[in-house]
Every structure is written in structure tokens, then in C-alpha cells.
Motif scaffolding. Sequence first.
Motif, PDB file in Angstrom:
ATOM      1  N   UNK A  77      54.760  37.324  44.723  1.00 17.86           N
ATOM      2  CA  UNK A  77      54.073  39.230  44.863  1.00 17.86           C
ATOM      3  C   UNK A  77      52.934  39.057  46.541  1.00 17.86           C
ATOM      4  N   UNK A  78      52.067  38.387  45.570  1.00 20.48           N
ATOM      5  CA  UNK A  78      50.925  38.127  47.120  1.00 20.48           C
ATOM      6  C   UNK A  78      51.211  38.161  48.536  1.00 20.48           C
ATOM      7  N   UNK A  79      52.429  37.192  48.582  1.00 24.14           N
ATOM      8  CA  UNK A  79      52.614  37.434  50.054  1.00 24.14           C
ATOM      9  C   UNK A  79      53.615  39.429  50.804  1.00 24.14           C
ATOM     10  N   UNK A  80      53.696  39.907  49.555  1.00 24.12           N
ATOM     11  CA  UNK A  80      54.141  41.068  50.232  1.00 24.12           C
ATOM     12  C   UNK A  80      54.020  42.313  49.459  1.00 24.12           C
ATOM     13  N   UNK A  81      52.154  41.878  48.444  1.00 16.80           N
ATOM     14  CA  UNK A  81      51.297  42.874  47.742  1.00 16.80           C
ATOM     15  C   UNK A  81      50.174  42.584  48.158  1.00 16.80           C
ATOM     16  N   UNK A  82      48.443  43.480  48.439  1.00 16.14           N
ATOM     17  CA  UNK A  82      48.168  42.530  48.602  1.00 16.14           C
ATOM     18  C   UNK A  82      47.718  42.950  46.850  1.00 16.14           C
ATOM     19  N   UNK A  83      47.812  43.892  46.341  1.00 17.90           N
ATOM     20  CA  UNK A  83      46.718  43.832  44.742  1.00 17.90           C
ATOM     21  C   UNK A  83      48.225  43.720  43.987  1.00 17.90           C
ATOM     22  N   UNK A  84      46.882  42.964  43.006  1.00 14.69           N
ATOM     23  CA  UNK A  84      48.189  42.641  41.097  1.00 14.69           C
ATOM     24  C   UNK A  84      48.290  44.651  40.998  1.00 14.69           C
ATOM     25  N   UNK A  85      47.297  45.050  41.229  1.00 15.66           N
ATOM     26  CA  UNK A  85      47.364  46.558  40.554  1.00 15.66           C
ATOM     27  C   UNK A  85      47.195  47.640  40.995  1.00 15.66           C
TER      28      UNK A  85
ATOM     29  N   UNK B 193      48.312  49.330  44.782  1.00 13.61           N
ATOM     30  CA  UNK B 193      47.997  49.585  46.333  1.00 13.61           C
ATOM     31  C   UNK B 193      46.418  49.582  46.293  1.00 13.61           C
ATOM     32  N   UNK B 194      45.922  48.814  45.346  1.00 13.69           N
ATOM     33  CA  UNK B 194      44.050  48.659  45.059  1.00 13.69           C
ATOM     34  C   UNK B 194      44.122  47.977  44.511  1.00 13.69           C
ATOM     35  N   UNK B 195      42.645  47.239  44.470  1.00 16.77           N
ATOM     36  CA  UNK B 195      41.846  46.109  43.647  1.00 16.77           C
ATOM     37  C   UNK B 195      41.871  46.834  41.942  1.00 16.77           C
ATOM     38  N   UNK B 196      42.025  46.245  40.531  1.00 16.17           N
ATOM     39  CA  UNK B 196      42.408  46.591  39.329  1.00 16.17           C
ATOM     40  C   UNK B 196      42.283  45.874  38.706  1.00 16.17           C
ATOM     41  N   UNK B 197      42.247  46.381  37.597  1.00 13.55           N
ATOM     42  CA  UNK B 197      42.589  45.473  36.729  1.00 13.55           C
ATOM     43  C   UNK B 197      43.479  44.154  36.552  1.00 13.55           C
TER      44      UNK B 197
ATOM     45  N   UNK C  64      38.196  38.969  46.820  1.00 14.05           N
ATOM     46  CA  UNK C  64      38.075  39.447  45.518  1.00 14.05           C
ATOM     47  C   UNK C  64      35.929  39.938  45.668  1.00 14.05           C
ATOM     48  N   UNK C  65      35.977  38.623  45.342  1.00 12.86           N
ATOM     49  CA  UNK C  65      33.710  39.022  46.011  1.00 12.86           C
ATOM     50  C   UNK C  65      33.842  40.087  46.815  1.00 12.86           C
ATOM     51  N   UNK C  66      34.449  40.477  47.620  1.00 10.65           N
ATOM     52  CA  UNK C  66      34.156  41.496  48.696  1.00 10.65           C
ATOM     53  C   UNK C  66      34.166  42.901  47.962  1.00 10.65           C
ATOM     54  N   UNK C  67      34.640  43.365  46.754  1.00  8.58           N
ATOM     55  CA  UNK C  67      35.277  44.023  46.637  1.00  8.58           C
ATOM     56  C   UNK C  67      33.250  44.574  45.587  1.00  8.58           C
ATOM     57  N   UNK C  68      33.075  46.029  45.868  1.00  6.07           N
ATOM     58  CA  UNK C  68      32.341  46.479  45.431  1.00  6.07           C
ATOM     59  C   UNK C  68      31.517  46.344  44.045  1.00  6.07           C
ATOM     60  N   UNK C  69      30.234  46.091  44.351  1.00  4.28           N
ATOM     61  CA  UNK C  69      29.704  45.520  42.357  1.00  4.28           C
ATOM     62  C   UNK C  69      30.517  44.536  42.174  1.00  4.28           C
ATOM     63  N   UNK C  70      30.933  43.122  42.726  1.00  2.11           N
ATOM     64  CA  UNK C  70      31.439  42.283  41.727  1.00  2.11           C
ATOM     65  C   UNK C  70      30.172  41.545  41.678  1.00  2.11           C
ATOM     66  N   UNK C  71      30.280  40.702  40.722  1.00  2.00           N
ATOM     67  CA  UNK C  71      29.284  40.136  40.802  1.00  2.00           C
ATOM     68  C   UNK C  71      29.828  38.636  40.266  1.00  2.00           C
ATOM     69  N   UNK C  72      29.029  37.821  40.596  1.00  2.00           N
ATOM     70  CA  UNK C  72      29.210  36.458  40.409  1.00  2.00           C
ATOM     71  C   UNK C  72      28.874  35.317  39.188  1.00  2.00           C
ATOM     72  N   UNK C  73      29.887  34.887  38.461  1.00  2.00           N
ATOM     73  CA  UNK C  73      29.718  34.270  37.039  1.00  2.00           C
ATOM     74  C   UNK C  73      30.082  32.596  37.277  1.00  2.00           C
ATOM     75  N   UNK C  74      29.177  31.478  37.363  1.00  7.17           N
ATOM     76  CA  UNK C  74      29.324  30.579  37.202  1.00  7.17           C
ATOM     77  C   UNK C  74      30.327  29.965  36.147  1.00  7.17           C
TER      78      UNK C  74
ATOM     79  N   UNK D  11      39.466  55.702  35.615  1.00  8.52           N
ATOM     80  CA  UNK D  11      38.389  55.128  36.813  1.00  8.52           C
ATOM     81  C   UNK D  11      38.959  54.341  37.876  1.00  8.52           C
ATOM     82  N   UNK D  12      39.533  54.302  39.489  1.00  8.17           N
ATOM     83  CA  UNK D  12      39.681  53.508  39.518  1.00  8.17           C
ATOM     84  C   UNK D  12      40.132  52.476  39.600  1.00  8.17           C
ATOM     85  N   UNK D  13      40.423  51.771  38.675  1.00  7.85           N
ATOM     86  CA  UNK D  13      40.368  50.754  38.727  1.00  7.85           C
ATOM     87  C   UNK D  13      41.653  49.880  37.536  1.00  7.85           C
ATOM     88  N   UNK D  14      42.082  51.716  37.570  1.00  4.90           N
ATOM     89  CA  UNK D  14      43.510  51.612  36.628  1.00  4.90           C
ATOM     90  C   UNK D  14      44.004  52.252  37.072  1.00  4.90           C
ATOM     91  N   UNK D  15      45.612  51.853  37.221  1.00  8.24           N
ATOM     92  CA  UNK D  15      46.332  53.116  38.324  1.00  8.24           C
ATOM     93  C   UNK D  15      46.908  54.262  37.194  1.00  8.24           C
TER      94      UNK D  15
END
Lengths: 209, 209
Positions: free
Chosen positions: B151-159, B161-165, B197-207, B86-90
Motif C-alpha cells: 500500500x505504502x509504495x503507492x500511497x503516503x498514508x493509510x487514512x 490523503x492524510x495522516x489519521x486514525x 509519524x513522529x513528525x505529525x503535530x501533537x505527536x506524543x512519544x511512549x516507550x 476532526x481531520x483525523x477521520x475521513x
Amino acid sequence: MATVRPVRLYESSIPSGNAHKVRLLLGHLGVEVQRVQLDILADPPETRQPAFLAKNPNGRIPLLELDDGTYLAESGAILWFLAHGTPYAPDDAVGQGKALQWMFFEQYSHEPHVAVLKFWTYWGGLHRKSSRQIARLKKGGQAALGVMEEHLEHHPWFTGERYGIADIALFAYTRSAGDVGFDMQAVPSVVDWLHRIPQQPGYTHFDPR
Amino acid sequence: MATVRPVRLYESSIPSGNAHKVRLLLGHLGVEVQRVQLDILADPPETRQPAFLAKNPNGRIPLLELDDGTYLAESGAILWFLAHGTPYAPDDAVGQGKALQWMFFEQYSHEPHVAVLKFWTYWGGLHRKSSRQIARLKKGGQAALGVMEEHLEHHPWFTGERYGIADIALFAYTRSAGDVGFDMQAVPSVVDWLHRIPQQPGYTHFDPR
């Protein structure tokens, strides 16, 4: 192996099981890299000095430098990268998941007990630790060995049907467990597994202390 | 996603960040599974009772049951399995290695500090802990946040170029860090990443508590 090649392995001046994992897999794969030893008993440790922190901000070895300029940290991630596309990593999703399960287990439930007690015993002044601290590590490490025993009673290896990266990850510190006070008579399948690993093609011996 | 399907997620009766990681990815993927809650504040915890130990001898949640009868433990391994293909893993070796680097970092250098302090604060009797124990967790957790900031000073995500696992793995407890005493003003890029992160498609909120 991936098309991006490893060129340099940063490890510590005293033997590190986490670095041995990487050297063990490199040996199996017949891949040679330059090795750089950092003095982790210096004050501050060389791994916490600016030159190394620029390479790994988390200040830990092992660290693998690739020929595209990437630095890859965390022994489990390095094993994954090097084993990509080789027989040392499973190629199906369930198999990969199970191998990674054991590698995360090693880093979370095994290494913080067995490796830390090993460090205290050989290099970290075990005599200055409280009996409570030592008992906590012994209990946690023995429990981890028990989880391994349970698995090995039913399966030959931790990386699916054959020897691979999860076995390498778990071997690095389990081999020292008996020497630093864990009860290996309680885990005979683990002892048998420990004896089968040096028989694997390309196995390289490292003195763990 | 793999052809073997997840059917059941074992989690705890109190909110677990490690279980939330799995539920967050399932939400992104639009996959539903049955959820089973175990009472981890019971004595002994339900995770340490025979019925569960038969499923995971390490006695920990989250645990994912697959439709081929496999039980997969360790949040990082579960994320890997679910994100496979899936797109959530490189999909390249270096990208996979870097994502796993952050996931191992989370379990070794971040979770044992931030998640443990969170547990003590909400459910584990923080007032019974020594100031030395608390200071050790605060120092370790703040250092981990600093490594993320770098890391985040130089890159948008940890996975890659895109948000992922790797982002999901780090998000689960980092979102609670400010509430349990960590200095988030020192890590503005982490705060910005938390908000994206909460702006990502399909994000589910958990308390988280």
C-alpha cells in the motif's frame, strides 16, 4: 447509501459468514451486485493467486468492488460503507462508536473462535486438530457468546436502539455456533436475538454450510 | 470532536499498543483524560475481576469512559469516536470505508501476530513457546507488513490523503516489529512511514516496553 455504488462482490466457493454479512445487508438495502466466487480450497487458494492479490493484497474475501474502481476489503468496513446514511448505521458519534465496538469485538474475540471451529468442523479436518486446539476455540467462543448474552439481557440490539450493522456482523457466525458445539442453552438472550433477525424486512436466508 | 466528552482511559500496567493508539490521538487532539492503570499480570488480571468486568464484560483494555456514563471498548471504535468530525477521520463514505478496512486489517491480520510476539518477547515467556508457535506468528506478521508495504509504495498514508486514525492504529505495534524479530529491511516504505509519524503535530512519544 453513498453515491459511489457497489458493483461486484468477491466471495468464496464455500459459504463464508463474512461474505454473508455483506449479502445480508445488500438484501436489506435492496441493492444487487454481481457475485464472483473464488475457490479457497484450491492449492494455492484462488484468493492467494496473483489475479486476486492485485485486487486485495491481503488475499481475503469478502471484497467489494465499487463503480469508481475502489476495492474495499474487510467485512466490517464493507458493512460500514454500504450502511452509510441508512437506518442500518447510527448517525451519532457515541452510537457509531458502540456499533463499531461490537464489530471489532466480533472480528477479534468472536470470529477467530466460532468461525474457525465452524470451518474445521465442516471443511477443515476437525479430526486432525488436537484436543487442546479445539478446547482453546471452544473456551474463547463460549466467552464471546457470554459477553453477547450480558449485553442482550439489557438491550434489544447491538446497533443501538435498532437492528443494524453490528447485529449483522455478529449474526453471521453466531447462527452456526450451536451446530458446531457451543452451548446455546447458556445464552438464552442470544438465542432470542437470533430468532428476531430473520423477521427483519429484506432478510435473506443463506445456508451456512 | 463529539459533544459527549471522554473523561477516563482504562489501560494496563505494562505498555499496551492498543492503549497507546488512544493516547496518541488524544495528544494530537489536545484532549486530556484521567488515566487508570490495571494490573494485567495479576492472577486473575485486574481486567478480569468483577469491578472492571462491570465496565467491560469482555475484560479488555483500552476502555474509554465518557461523561454521559458510556463505556467504549475496542481501540478501533475508540479512535473512531474521538476522531469524529476532526481531520483525523475521513468524512466521505469511501474514505471512511478504506480507513476502517485498515483498522480491521490491523486487528485481524496484524495485531494477533505482531502484538502477540511482542508480548511474548517482553512479558510472556517467549522461551516457553514452541518454535512452531513462534514461526506461525512471524509468518503472519511478516505477511501483514508486506501488505502494508504494498500500500505504502503507492500511497503516503493509510487514512486517505492524510495522516489519521488508520495510521495511528497501524503504528502502535508496527513500531515494535523490528525489535521483536520482524524483517524491516524487506519493507522500506513501512520504515519511511514509521519515521514520518513522529513528525505529525501533537505527536506524543511512549516507550513501547
